[in-house]
Design a protein around this motif. Structure first.
Motif, short mmCIF file in Angstrom:
data_model
loop_
_atom_site.label_atom_id
_atom_site.label_comp_id
_atom_site.label_asym_id
_atom_site.label_seq_id
_atom_site.Cartn_x
_atom_site.Cartn_y
_atom_site.Cartn_z
N UNK A 16 18.03 36.00 90.18
CA UNK A 16 18.37 35.96 88.76
C UNK A 16 17.96 34.62 88.19
N UNK A 17 17.41 34.63 86.99
CA UNK A 17 16.93 33.40 86.37
C UNK A 17 17.97 32.88 85.40
N UNK A 18 18.21 31.56 85.50
CA UNK A 18 19.07 30.94 84.50
C UNK A 18 18.26 30.76 83.22
N UNK A 19 18.91 30.31 82.21
CA UNK A 19 18.21 30.13 80.95
C UNK A 19 17.14 29.07 81.10
N UNK A 123 11.59 15.86 79.15
CA UNK A 123 12.06 15.52 80.49
C UNK A 123 13.51 15.93 80.72
N UNK A 124 14.26 16.09 79.62
CA UNK A 124 15.70 16.28 79.75
C UNK A 124 16.13 17.64 79.22
N UNK A 125 17.16 18.19 79.86
CA UNK A 125 17.83 19.39 79.39
C UNK A 125 19.28 19.05 79.06
N UNK A 126 19.71 19.43 77.87
CA UNK A 126 21.09 19.18 77.47
C UNK A 126 22.02 20.16 78.18
N UNK A 127 23.06 19.63 78.78
CA UNK A 127 24.07 20.48 79.44
C UNK A 127 25.15 20.79 78.41
N UNK A 128 25.20 22.04 77.99
CA UNK A 128 26.16 22.41 76.95
C UNK A 128 27.02 23.57 77.40
N UNK A 129 27.76 24.15 76.46
CA UNK A 129 28.70 25.23 76.76
C UNK A 129 28.06 26.60 76.62
N UNK A 130 26.76 26.64 76.34
CA UNK A 130 26.10 27.92 76.09
C UNK A 130 25.35 28.44 77.30
N UNK A 132 23.37 26.49 79.32
CA UNK A 132 22.20 25.66 79.60
C UNK A 132 22.62 24.36 80.26
N UNK A 133 21.92 23.90 81.28
CA UNK A 133 20.85 24.61 81.99
C UNK A 133 21.35 25.51 83.12
N UNK A 134 22.67 25.55 83.34
CA UNK A 134 23.24 26.38 84.40
C UNK A 134 24.39 27.21 83.83
N UNK A 135 24.45 28.45 84.27
CA UNK A 135 25.59 29.28 83.88
C UNK A 135 26.82 28.84 84.67
N UNK A 136 28.00 29.13 84.12
CA UNK A 136 29.25 28.80 84.79
C UNK A 136 29.32 29.54 86.13
N UNK A 137 29.60 28.79 87.18
CA UNK A 137 29.65 29.37 88.52
C UNK A 137 28.33 29.31 89.25
N UNK A 451 28.86 20.48 90.53
CA UNK A 451 28.76 19.50 89.46
C UNK A 451 28.84 20.20 88.12
N UNK A 452 29.89 19.88 87.36
CA UNK A 452 30.09 20.48 86.05
C UNK A 452 30.77 19.45 85.15
N UNK A 453 30.06 18.91 84.15
CA UNK A 453 30.67 17.94 83.24
C UNK A 453 31.91 18.52 82.55
N UNK A 454 32.85 17.67 82.16
CA UNK A 454 34.06 18.17 81.49
C UNK A 454 33.73 18.93 80.20
N UNK A 455 34.66 19.75 79.77
CA UNK A 455 34.44 20.55 78.57
C UNK A 455 34.16 19.68 77.36
N UNK A 456 34.89 18.56 77.23
CA UNK A 456 34.67 17.68 76.09
C UNK A 456 33.25 17.14 76.09
N UNK A 457 32.74 16.78 77.26
CA UNK A 457 31.38 16.24 77.37
C UNK A 457 30.36 17.31 77.00
N UNK A 458 30.57 18.54 77.45
CA UNK A 458 29.63 19.62 77.13
C UNK A 458 29.63 19.92 75.64
#
Length: 775
Positions: A16-19, A123-130, A132-137, A451-458
Motif C-alpha cells: 500500500x502506498x502512503x500519500x 527536499x522537505x515534506x510537512x508532517x501534518x494531521x492529514x 502526510x507523509x505517513x498515515x497514523x499507525x 516516531x510521531x510528532x505531538x498533535x500540537x506540532x502537527x
C-alpha cells in the motif's frame, strides 16, 4: 542490526502506498510493559541512578566543607580523591547516567525504516494531521534519534540554507554560534565525506562481496572508505522470506522542527534530527574519524606538534588553506567547516559547555563531572554494532533525543536531563520559553516506538521530514521556510485569502473535500488556518520562488558550492548575489535567462505588490457580492442594510491594508538588518532608514528612562521582547502632548488646519453620513 534474541526481522515491502512516504513493515508486536516504561521513563529510577544522586550529594557536601576559597572543586584531578567511591565511578557504566535507558540506544527495538516515493518536489515534506507523509499507525520506528538545537539567533536574518550562520560581534554570542556550527558539522560531515559508518553498509553485503576472500574483501572496504555515495542497508537481511533479503533502505534520515514559544506565535529555535534506522550506524566512529583528521591537519601546521620526519607537504598546505575556512569573522561562509576546531575529546567538551549557554544554561548533562565516569575523556570513541557507540561523551549518548529525566526524580533539587531542549538559551544565557508540547521527547513516540510528532506540532505545521535519501550533509539543505523570510500574516489577511481562494486554490479545495468526510465536517477557516497561511505565503512568494529555481538551476550545474576550496571573491559574490529576475533573451536555441545582482528592496517591493493585489481582489469581490446581494434582496422586496454592510467591508479592507503595510515594514527592516541582503542596498539608504533610525529609537528610549525618574516621561516596558530596540513613541518618552514647534507661517497654518479638523471631524462625519442616508 538487532540483538541475538531478535535476529529475525520478518519485514515486507509495503504494497500500500502512503500519500508521500511509506514504511518498511514487519510483523511488529507491541512492546511489553517493561519496554514501554523504558521508553517513557516511569517514576522509578534506572539501576545506578539513585547511587549517582547520592554520590553527587556527597560530593556537594564535601565541596561545601572545603570552602569556595580553596578552589579544589575546579581541580578535576582531585575528584577521585575527594570521593569514597572514585574507583567505582571510574568503571561506572552508562546505566548510572541520569536519563539513560538501554531502550534509547536501540536495545529491544525492531527498527522500521521510512521509504518515500520518487520524484517528490523540494527536499522537505510537512508532517501534518492529514496523513502526510505517513498515515497514523504507519510511521517509521527508528533505532535511535539524535537531535541538536540551534537558536534562531545563530542564523543570518535572511538565511535560506542551514549553512548561513550569523556573525555576531559580542564574544559570548559568537562563541556559542561557533560551537553550535561545529557540533552540527560533526553530526553530518562524516557522512558527507563518504566514510563507512556501519558494518551493514549495503555495498559490503552485495553478491559480489559474498564471493570475495577475506583479503580481497578488506581491500574492497579500504577502497570504499571515503567513497560511499549512498548510505543504505538491508533491513530484511535476516528475514525468513529470501525474496526480501535484497531490500535496501536508508540507514538514517533528517528532520527539522521549528521550536515555538509557549504562545505558539514566534519561532525561537530549530531542532535538527538525525533519525537512525540501522542499529549498526555509528556516529561515534564518524566523530572519531573527523577528530583524527582535523588533529592531523592541525599538527601538520604547527612547528612543535609533529616530528619533521613525519611532516607531509600536502597536510601543511591543507592547514594553511583551512585556517581561513574556520575564520569566525564570516560565519555565513565558514559555518560548515567549524567542525575542524574539534580535534580531541577535550575540545569537544568545551563545545558542549558553550552550546549549553550561560549560568542559567540548558546543558546536555545535569552535571557533566558527576554524570560521567572519571577519566572517560581519555577513552577513544569506538563503534558498537548494536548501539552505535557507548562512550558517555559520544554523540550516540550526548545527543540522544530520548535521554530524558524529569526534574526532581533523583532528588528534590535535581534539575533533570532533557537533551531535547539542551542549548535553548537566549543571548543573555537565559532559558528560552519553548512550547510545552515541544519540550518533552516522550511526546514524539508512540508506545511501540513509532516516531510521531505531538498533535500540537502537527497542527502547527512546524515538523518537516527530508525525503532525499542522498542528503548526507545537513549544511547543504535549505530551510523549509526561510528564517524571518516568511513573516507572520495576521488573521485578517488569511481570512481575506480564504474568502478569495477557497473554491479555486487546488490545495484548499482538496483540504475542504477531505474535511467534509469527517463527522462533524472540517470545512471552515478555523480548521485549515495553517494551510491558508502557507498558501497565502506561497502566493506572495510565488514569483520569487520561480526566480530562485531558475537561478539555482543555472548555478547548480557548476562545481562551485558553499564549501568549495579556495573560493575567490568573485566566486563568492556569484554564489551570494546573482539572481534571475525574469529577464531573458529569445534565441533560436531557446530562452536564455539573464542573471543579475540581487536587489533585496526590489524583491520586497514585488512581494508587497502581490500582497496588496490579493487584498484588492478580495475587496473587489466583496463589492460585487454586496451589489449582487442587494439586487437579490430588492427583487424579493426584502430589507437590506446596504450602507451598514458597506461600512463593514470598508473597515475590514482598511484592516487588511494596514496589515499589508506592517508586513512590508517588517520585511524591509529584516532586509536592512541582514548582512547578506544589505550589500545590495545603497549605503545612504541604509544609513538613514536603518542605522540612523535605530539610533534615534534608542535615544528616545534613553530620554524616557531619564524623564521617568522625574515623573515627566515614560520608560519602555522592560518585559517587552523589543525593549532593547528603543521606542518610536517619542511623545510618551518625553511626557509631551501634541505641540506646535514650527512657528513659520506655513507651520502655523498647518497647525491651525490640524486643530480645526481635529475638533470638527466627528460632526463632519455624522453630517456626511446623514446626507448619504438621504439618497
Amino acid at each position: 542490526m538487532e540483538d541475538d534474541d531478535d535476529d529475525v526481522l520478518d519485514q515486507e515491502l509495503a504494497d500500500e502506498h502512503e500519500i508521500e512516504g511509506e514504511q518498511f513493515p514487519s510483523d511488529h508486536d507491541s512492546m511489553d510493559e517493561d519496554a514501554e516504561a523504558a521508553l517513557f521513563g516511569s517514576g522509578s529510577q534506572p539501576p545506578g541512578m539513585k547511587a549517582a544522586g547520592k554520590r553527587r550529594a556527597r560530593n556537594e557536601e564535601e565541596e561545601t566543607e572545603i570552602g569556595e576559597d580553596d578552589e579544589v572543586e575546579d581541580d578535576a584531578s582531585d575528584l577521585a580523591s575527594q570521593t569514597d567511591d572514585g574507583g567505582q565511578r571510574m568503571h561506572a557504566g552508562l546505566e548510572s547516567m541520569p536519563g539513560f535507558r538501554p531502550m534509547i540506544m536501540g536495545s529491544g527495538v525492531k527498527s522500521l525504516p521510512a521509504a518515500f516515493e520518487a520524484g517528490l518536489d523540494d527536499q522537505w515534506l510537512l508532517w501534518n494531521d492529514s496523513g502526510n507523509p505517513f498515515r497514523v499507525g504507519s510511521e517509521p520506528i527508528p533505532a535511535r534519534v539524535l537531535a541538536m538545537v540551534a537558536t534562531k539567533d545563530c542564523f543570518a536574518n535572511d538565511a535560506h540554507n542551514l549553512s548561513e550562520f550569523e556573525t555576531h560581534t559580542e564574544a559570548v554570542d559568537r562563541a556559542r554560534t561557533v560551537a553550535t556550527a561545529a557540533l552540527l558539522g560533526m553530526l553530518s560531515t562524516g557522512t558527507a565525506k563518504g566514510w563507512i559508518a556501519s558494518p551493514n553498509q549495503s555495498e559490503l553485503h552485495s553478491p559480489k562481496c559474498k564471493d570475495m576472500e577475506p583479503d580481497e574483501l578488506e581491500k574492497f572496504k579500504k577502497n570504499l572508505q571515503g567513497n560511499v555515495t549512498g548510505y543504505g542497508y538491508h533491513p530484511n537481511a535476516k528475514s525468513v522470506d529470501v525474496t526480501q533479503h535484497d531490500d535496501v533502505a536508508a540507514q538514517f534520515g533528517w528532520c527539522i522542527e521549528e521550536l515555538y514559544d509557549s504562545s505558539g506565535k514566534e519561532i525561537l529555535a530549530y531542532r535538527i534530527f538525525k533519525v537512525i534506522y540501522d542499529h549498526g550506524h555509528s556516529d561515534d566512529l564518524l566523530w572519531k574519524l573527523l577528530m583524527d583528521e582535523s588533529s592531523e591537519i592541525t599538527r601538520a601546521g604547527s612547528i612543535n606538534s609533529m616530528p619533521e620526519a613525519n611532516r607531509k607537504d600536502g597536510l601543511m598546505k591543507q592547514n594553511k588553506l583551512q585556517r581561513t575556512q574556520i575564520n569566525d569573522d564570516d560565519m555565513q561562509i565558514t559555518a560548515s567547516t567549524q567542525y575542524k576546531r574539534v580535534t580531541n575529546i577535550g575540545s569537544l567538551i568545551k563545545m558542549f559547555k558553550l552550546y549549553a549557554g550561560g549560568k542559567e544554561r540548558r546543558p546536555l548533562y545535569a552535571d557533566i563531572r558527576s554524570d560521567t565516569p572519571i577519566g572517560c575523556q581519555a577513552r577513544p570513541f569506538t563503534a558498537d554494532k548494536q548501539s552505535g557507540g557507548k562512550h558517555p561523551l559520544g554523540p550516540s549518548v550526548a545527543f540522544n533525543f530520548k535521554r530524558y529525566l524529569a526534574p526532581g526524580v533523583i532528588s528534590s533539587e535535581h534539575p533533570g536531563v532533557n537533551v531535547a531542549i539542551a542549548g535553548c538559551v537566549d543571548s543573555a544565557g537565559k532559558p528560552l520559553d519553548i512550547h510545552p508540547a515541544q519540550s518533552n521527547p516522550n511526546n514524539y513516540f508512540t508506545a511501540e516506538g513509532r516516531l510521531r510528532p505531538p498533535e500540537w506540532v502537527r497542527k502547527q505545521g512546524c515538523f518537516y521530514v527530508c525525503h532525499d535519501i542522498n542528503a548526507r550533509d545537513v549544511f547543504k539543505l535549505k530551510f523549509p521556510r526561510p528564517v524571518n523570510g516568511g513573516v507572520f500574516y495576521e488573521e485578517t489577511l488569511c481570512r481575506a485569502f480564504w474568502d478569495l481562494k477557497k473554491t479555486t486554490d487546488e490545495h484548499l479545495v482538496r483540504a475542504i473535500e477531505r474535511g467534509s468526510q469527517y463527522n462533524p465536517p472540517r470545512t471552515s477557516f478555523e480548521h485549515h488556518k495553517n494551510l491558508v497561511h502557507r498558501r497565502l505565503d506561497a502566493a506572495v512568494m510565488a514569483r520569487e520562488e520561480e526566480v530562485e529555481k531558475i537561478s539555482n538551476g543555472i548555478l547548480d550545474t557548476e562545481m562551485l558550492t558553499v564549501d568549495s576550496i579556495d573560493k575567490s571573491a568573485v566566486e563568492q559574490q556569484r554564489l551570494d548575489n546573482h539572481r534571475c529576475y525574469g529577464s531573458k533573451a529569445v534565441t533560436k536555441e531557446g530562452d536564455r535567462y539573464i542573471l543579475e545582482p540581487q536587489q533585496a528592496l526590489r524583491d520586497i517591493s514585488e512581494q508587497q505588490q502581490r500582497l496588496h493585489g490579493i487584498v484588492e481582489q478580495w475587496f473587489i469581490k466583496q463589492k460585487a457580492d454586496l451589489n449582487r446581494a442587494a439586487t437579490e434582496a430588492s427583487e424579493r422586496r426584502e430589507l437590506f442594510d446596504r450602507v451598514g454592510k458597506k461600512e463593514m467591508n470598508d473597515e475590514e479592507h482598511s484592516k487588511n491594508v494596514d496589515s499589508c503595510v506592517r508586513v512590508g515594514l517588517r520585511r524591509f527592516e529584516q532586509a536592512y538588518a541582514s548582512k547578506k541582503k544589505a550589500g545590495s542596498i545603497p549605503p545612504g539608504w541604509k544609513d538613514v532608514a536603518h542605522v540612523g533610525l535605530a539610533e534615534a529609537l534608542k535615544t528616545a528610549a534613553e530620554h524616557g528612562v531619564r524623564n521617568s525618574e522625574h515623573r515627566v516621561g515614560r520608560r519602555v516596558d522592560p518585559k517587552d521582547v523589543n525593549a532593547k530596540n528603543g521606542t518610536a513613541n517619542v511623545a510618551f518618552a518625553h511626557g509631551r502632548s501634541a505641540q506646535g514647534r514650527d512657528f513659520t507661517p506655513f507651520g502655523a497654518k498647518t497647525l491651525s488646519n490640524s486643530l480645526l479638523y481635529d475638533s470638527t471631524r466627528t460632526h463632519c462625519f455624522f453630517l456626511w453620513q446623514a446626507n448619504g442616508a438621504c439618497f
